[in-house]
Write a protein that holds these residues in place. Structure first.
Motif, PDB file in Angstrom:
ATOM      1  N   ASN A   1      -1.470  10.665 -19.800  1.00 22.73           N
ATOM      2  CA  ASN A   1      -0.972  11.652 -20.757  1.00 22.73           C
ATOM      3  C   ASN A   1      -0.946  13.010 -20.066  1.00 22.73           C
ATOM      4  O   ASN A   1      -1.988  13.496 -19.602  1.00 22.73           O
ATOM      5  N   ILE A   2       0.224  13.630 -20.002  1.00 21.66           N
ATOM      6  CA  ILE A   2       0.362  14.943 -19.368  1.00 21.66           C
ATOM      7  C   ILE A   2       0.086  15.996 -20.440  1.00 21.66           C
ATOM      8  O   ILE A   2       0.833  16.119 -21.416  1.00 21.66           O
ATOM      9  N   LEU A   3      -0.986  16.766 -20.252  1.00 21.69           N
ATOM     10  CA  LEU A   3      -1.507  17.635 -21.310  1.00 21.69           C
ATOM     11  C   LEU A   3      -1.623  19.079 -20.833  1.00 21.69           C
ATOM     12  O   LEU A   3      -2.496  19.407 -20.030  1.00 21.69           O
ATOM     13  N   PRO A   4      -0.744  20.001 -21.300  1.00 26.13           N
ATOM     14  CA  PRO A   4      -0.865  21.423 -20.938  1.00 26.13           C
ATOM     15  C   PRO A   4      -1.924  22.111 -21.815  1.00 26.13           C
ATOM     16  O   PRO A   4      -2.159  21.724 -22.964  1.00 26.13           O
ATOM     17  N   PHE A   5      -2.516  23.183 -21.253  1.00 26.74           N
ATOM     18  CA  PHE A   5      -3.528  23.936 -22.006  1.00 26.74           C
ATOM     19  C   PHE A   5      -3.562  25.368 -21.494  1.00 26.74           C
ATOM     20  O   PHE A   5      -3.606  25.615 -20.290  1.00 26.74           O
TER      21      PHE A   5
ATOM     22  N   SER B   1      -3.162  18.839 -17.233  1.00 26.62           N
ATOM     23  CA  SER B   1      -4.046  17.732 -16.867  1.00 26.62           C
ATOM     24  C   SER B   1      -3.320  16.402 -17.000  1.00 26.62           C
ATOM     25  O   SER B   1      -2.430  16.250 -17.841  1.00 26.62           O
ATOM     26  N   LEU B   2      -3.737  15.465 -16.170  1.00 26.44           N
ATOM     27  CA  LEU B   2      -3.297  14.078 -16.317  1.00 26.44           C
ATOM     28  C   LEU B   2      -4.417  13.332 -17.026  1.00 26.44           C
ATOM     29  O   LEU B   2      -5.260  12.679 -16.399  1.00 26.44           O
ATOM     30  N   ALA B   3      -4.451  13.480 -18.353  1.00 28.06           N
ATOM     31  CA  ALA B   3      -5.503  12.844 -19.135  1.00 28.06           C
ATOM     32  C   ALA B   3      -5.430  11.335 -18.969  1.00 28.06           C
ATOM     33  O   ALA B   3      -4.335  10.765 -18.898  1.00 28.06           O
ATOM     34  N   THR B   4      -6.585  10.708 -18.927  1.00 24.66           N
ATOM     35  CA  THR B   4      -6.776   9.261 -18.734  1.00 24.66           C
ATOM     36  C   THR B   4      -6.523   8.841 -17.295  1.00 24.66           C
ATOM     37  O   THR B   4      -6.627   7.661 -16.987  1.00 24.66           O
TER      38      THR B   4
ATOM     39  N   PRO C   1      -6.376  18.621 -12.082  1.00 28.47           N
ATOM     40  CA  PRO C   1      -5.324  19.306 -12.848  1.00 28.47           C
ATOM     41  C   PRO C   1      -4.475  20.196 -11.961  1.00 28.47           C
ATOM     42  O   PRO C   1      -4.865  20.561 -10.849  1.00 28.47           O
ATOM     43  N   ALA C   2      -3.300  20.547 -12.460  1.00 35.12           N
ATOM     44  CA  ALA C   2      -2.401  21.488 -11.792  1.00 35.12           C
ATOM     45  C   ALA C   2      -2.264  22.734 -12.665  1.00 35.12           C
ATOM     46  O   ALA C   2      -2.628  22.725 -13.844  1.00 35.12           O
ATOM     47  N   THR C   3      -1.732  23.812 -12.092  1.00 34.39           N
ATOM     48  CA  THR C   3      -1.526  25.058 -12.824  1.00 34.39           C
ATOM     49  C   THR C   3      -0.112  25.546 -12.581  1.00 34.39           C
ATOM     50  O   THR C   3       0.358  25.544 -11.428  1.00 34.39           O
ATOM     51  N   THR C   4       0.562  25.975 -13.631  1.00 40.99           N
ATOM     52  CA  THR C   4       1.940  26.450 -13.471  1.00 40.99           C
ATOM     53  C   THR C   4       1.975  27.742 -12.669  1.00 40.99           C
ATOM     54  O   THR C   4       1.104  28.609 -12.793  1.00 40.99           O
ATOM     55  N   ASP C   5       3.013  27.866 -11.831  1.00 35.29           N
ATOM     56  CA  ASP C   5       3.186  29.048 -10.996  1.00 35.29           C
ATOM     57  C   ASP C   5       4.003  30.111 -11.735  1.00 35.29           C
ATOM     58  O   ASP C   5       4.240  29.997 -12.949  1.00 35.29           O
ATOM     59  N   ALA C   6       4.431  31.133 -11.021  1.00 34.85           N
ATOM     60  CA  ALA C   6       5.179  32.228 -11.642  1.00 34.85           C
ATOM     61  C   ALA C   6       6.493  31.765 -12.252  1.00 34.85           C
ATOM     62  O   ALA C   6       7.040  32.428 -13.140  1.00 34.85           O
ATOM     63  N   LYS C   7       7.015  30.630 -11.782  1.00 33.34           N
ATOM     64  CA  LYS C   7       8.246  30.072 -12.345  1.00 33.34           C
ATOM     65  C   LYS C   7       7.970  29.143 -13.523  1.00 33.34           C
ATOM     66  O   LYS C   7       8.898  28.534 -14.063  1.00 33.34           O
TER      67      LYS C   7
ATOM     68  N   ALA D   1       0.829  -1.210   0.000  1.00 31.22           N
ATOM     69  CA  ALA D   1       0.000   0.000   0.000  1.00 31.22           C
ATOM     70  C   ALA D   1       0.861   1.257   0.000  1.00 31.22           C
ATOM     71  O   ALA D   1       1.991   1.262   0.487  1.00 31.22           O
ATOM     72  N   GLY D   2       0.279   2.329  -0.528  1.00 35.76           N
ATOM     73  CA  GLY D   2       0.899   3.641  -0.432  1.00 35.76           C
ATOM     74  C   GLY D   2       2.088   3.880  -1.327  1.00 35.76           C
ATOM     75  O   GLY D   2       2.869   4.796  -1.073  1.00 35.76           O
ATOM     76  N   VAL D   3       2.277   3.091  -2.377  1.00 37.81           N
ATOM     77  CA  VAL D   3       3.387   3.340  -3.305  1.00 37.81           C
ATOM     78  C   VAL D   3       2.948   4.404  -4.299  1.00 37.81           C
ATOM     79  O   VAL D   3       2.084   4.171  -5.143  1.00 37.81           O
ATOM     80  N   ALA D   4       3.512   5.604  -4.184  1.00 38.81           N
ATOM     81  CA  ALA D   4       3.140   6.720  -5.050  1.00 38.81           C
ATOM     82  C   ALA D   4       4.339   7.649  -5.210  1.00 38.81           C
ATOM     83  O   ALA D   4       5.245   7.671  -4.372  1.00 38.81           O
ATOM     84  N   TYR D   5       4.316   8.419  -6.281  1.00 41.83           N
ATOM     85  CA  TYR D   5       5.441   9.304  -6.583  1.00 41.83           C
ATOM     86  C   TYR D   5       4.917  10.674  -7.029  1.00 41.83           C
ATOM     87  O   TYR D   5       3.769  10.806  -7.467  1.00 41.83           O
ATOM     88  N   ASP D   6       5.786  11.668  -6.937  1.00 46.19           N
ATOM     89  CA  ASP D   6       5.455  13.006  -7.439  1.00 46.19           C
ATOM     90  C   ASP D   6       5.857  13.120  -8.905  1.00 46.19           C
ATOM     91  O   ASP D   6       6.901  12.586  -9.327  1.00 46.19           O
ATOM     92  N   VAL D   7       5.047  13.846  -9.649  1.00 47.45           N
ATOM     93  CA  VAL D   7       5.359  14.184 -11.046  1.00 47.45           C
ATOM     94  C   VAL D   7       5.477  15.700 -11.119  1.00 47.45           C
ATOM     95  O   VAL D   7       4.530  16.419 -10.788  1.00 47.45           O
ATOM     96  N   VAL D   8       6.645  16.197 -11.500  1.00 49.04           N
ATOM     97  CA  VAL D   8       6.881  17.642 -11.572  1.00 49.04           C
ATOM     98  C   VAL D   8       7.238  18.020 -13.000  1.00 49.04           C
ATOM     99  O   VAL D   8       7.624  17.174 -13.820  1.00 49.04           O
ATOM    100  N   GLY D   9       7.105  19.304 -13.298  1.00 52.35           N
ATOM    101  CA  GLY D   9       7.440  19.752 -14.644  1.00 52.35           C
ATOM    102  C   GLY D   9       7.601  21.255 -14.722  1.00 52.35           C
ATOM    103  O   GLY D   9       7.288  21.987 -13.777  1.00 52.35           O
ATOM    104  N   ALA D  10       8.105  21.724 -15.859  1.00 55.22           N
ATOM    105  CA  ALA D  10       8.304  23.147 -16.108  1.00 55.22           C
ATOM    106  C   ALA D  10       7.922  23.456 -17.545  1.00 55.22           C
ATOM    107  O   ALA D  10       8.165  22.648 -18.451  1.00 55.22           O
ATOM    108  N   ILE D  11       7.322  24.627 -17.735  1.00 57.25           N
ATOM    109  CA  ILE D  11       6.902  25.050 -19.071  1.00 57.25           C
ATOM    110  C   ILE D  11       7.492  26.425 -19.343  1.00 57.25           C
ATOM    111  O   ILE D  11       7.227  27.390 -18.605  1.00 57.25           O
ATOM    112  N   ARG D  12       8.302  26.517 -20.395  1.00 59.36           N
ATOM    113  CA  ARG D  12       8.933  27.773 -20.777  1.00 59.36           C
ATOM    114  C   ARG D  12       8.941  27.894 -22.294  1.00 59.36           C
ATOM    115  O   ARG D  12       8.742  26.900 -22.998  1.00 59.36           O
ATOM    116  N   THR D  13       9.170  29.099 -22.785  1.00 59.97           N
ATOM    117  CA  THR D  13       9.347  29.265 -24.220  1.00 59.97           C
ATOM    118  C   THR D  13      10.725  28.742 -24.616  1.00 59.97           C
ATOM    119  O   THR D  13      11.557  28.445 -23.752  1.00 59.97           O
TER     120      THR D  13
END
Length: 397
Positions: A119-123, A90-93, A98-104, A66-78
């Motif tokens: 599927n990790i899907l930005p919008f 969003s974590l489609a499927t 959903p999560a929202t990107t911060d100032a960074k 029980a309790g096996v889980a991990y963090d998924v992190v990411g960054a979005i830049r030009t």
């Protein structure tokens, strides 16, 4: 088998792929949840059919840890490193908020179940005009004409304003309508598109030659995961998008316009001629003209197509509210008249001050040919052949 049959009868074989020997699948603790499977049926004569369904893997006896889980992190830049805040990811499927990107430009999903496939899907679809100016139209036109290539696959995708998979004059038309305020968004597209940073284009000079991913496929999460995306601002071909508190760079210098009134006594109207005094130094210009329609009703506009200015370069749909917007690009000689505005006759003492050049709808700026930088615009008033009257200038924000 849920009732498969063949009209000619005979024995049928069942498998998980077109290979009739592929008859087993093994699932474990990492597969808890719904797992998609393909089911195939093959007749004796080799005819095949298939369907897709899912197998729901459960652990009713609690055999799995029980309790096996991990963090998924990411960054979005030009592609040039500008951080993109406010992107919904969003974590489609997967059944996860959903999560929202911060100032960074960063996002995080906590406690994603081990073995999850998502599927990790930005919008993001707002802030359409940020980074989009007539200067971008100039760059797209030069690319189409073969005069100057757009240098990266990401900026080529940005230039595909209508999401058609190729560059054309329709991209130019849609961007100009956006700049002029005719439309608030391009309906065939979103204001941002996203490509995983790990993806390598087969042909960087033609990113449309094959489909490119706009999401990250996470397959059976087995540990902490970090992903990245390049954010692409639709229409921004010259990388002028201003992220967060940043402001797009502007250089000193000005396009100088001269506005001159003419009496049209025969029709009871007054005409405002707008002339570019140093227009030959600029490849493009855009701005808003504002007036009080209750005091000075707008009648019509007279274009000067000889300098590349036609009705497509102006938006008068908001004239009833006191706004006329302009987006021009081309070649013009010094002191070239761009257009004339015709108003119903009024009795005011200082009518020069009644049409203001500003950035209320379309930001006021001009692209200098020599430096390739965006400058402000100054408009002076001259009444007929008289001396210079009141003047003012506007610097873009």
């Amino acid at each position: 088998d849920g009732g498969s049959s063949h009209p000619c009868g005979g024995k049928l074989k069942y498998s998980f792929s077109s290979d009739t020997t592929d008859t087993s699948r093994t699932f474990g603790c990492a597969d808890i949840g719904d797992q998609p499977v393909n089911l195939w049926v093959t007749a004796e004569n080799g005819a095949q059919s298939n369907c897709q369904t899912f197998v729901r893997i459960l652990d009713p006896s609690g055999c799995c840890p029980a309790g096996v889980a991990y963090d998924v992190v990411g960054a979005i830049r030009t592609e040039t490193g500008k951080k993109l805040a406010g992107v919904q990811v969003s974590l489609a499927t997967c059944n996860h908020p959903p999560a929202t990107t911060d100032a960074k430009g960063e996002f995080i999903f906590h406690d994603i179940r081990a073995g999850a496939s998502c599927n990790i899907l930005p919008f993001r679809n707002n802030d359409w005009l940020n980074g989009v100016t007539t200067a971008d139209i100039v760059r797209i036109q030069r690319h189409i004409l073969g005069l100057e290539k757009i240098p990266t696959p990401y900026r080529l995708i940005a230039a595909d304003a209508d999401h058609s998979g190729y560059l054309s004059t329709r991209d130019v038309s849609q961007l100009r309508r956006l700049i002029l305020g005719v439309i608030d968004a391009i309906p065939e597209n979103t204001s941002f598109r996203f490509v995983p940073t790990e993806y390598a284009f087969a042909d960087p000079e033609n990113p449309f030659g094959s489909s490119f991913p706009e999401q990250f496929v996470m397959n059976k999460l087995s540990g902490p995961l970090s992903v990245g995306f390049y954010g692409i601002k639709t229409g921004d071909v010259n990388d002028s998008y201003a992220s967060g508190t940043q402001t797009a760079g502007r250089q000193s210098g000005q396009l100088k316009l001269l506005a001159s009134w003419e009496e049209d006594e025969a029709h009871g109207r007054r005409v405002l001629h707008v002339i570019g005094q140093n227009l030959h130094e600029y490849a493009s210009a855009q701005f808003t003209l504002q007036f009080d329609p209750q005091v000075m009703p707008f009648h019509s506009i007279q274009c000067q197509p000889g300098h590349g200015f036609t009705e497509d370069n102006v938006n008068t749909l908001r004239a009833s509210k006191g706004f006329i917007t302009v987006s021009w690009n081309g070649d013009a000689p010094p002191k070239a008249e761009l257009f004339s505005l015709v108003f119903e006759a009024i009795n005011v003492k200082h009518r020069e001050a009644m049409v203001a050049l500003n950035s209320e709808v379309t930001p006021a700026l001009a692209l200098n040919k020599r430096t390739g930088t965006e400058h402000g615009i100054q408009m002076d008033y001259r009444s007929g052949e008289e001396r210079l009257a009141d003047d003012f200038s506007i610097e873009p924000n």
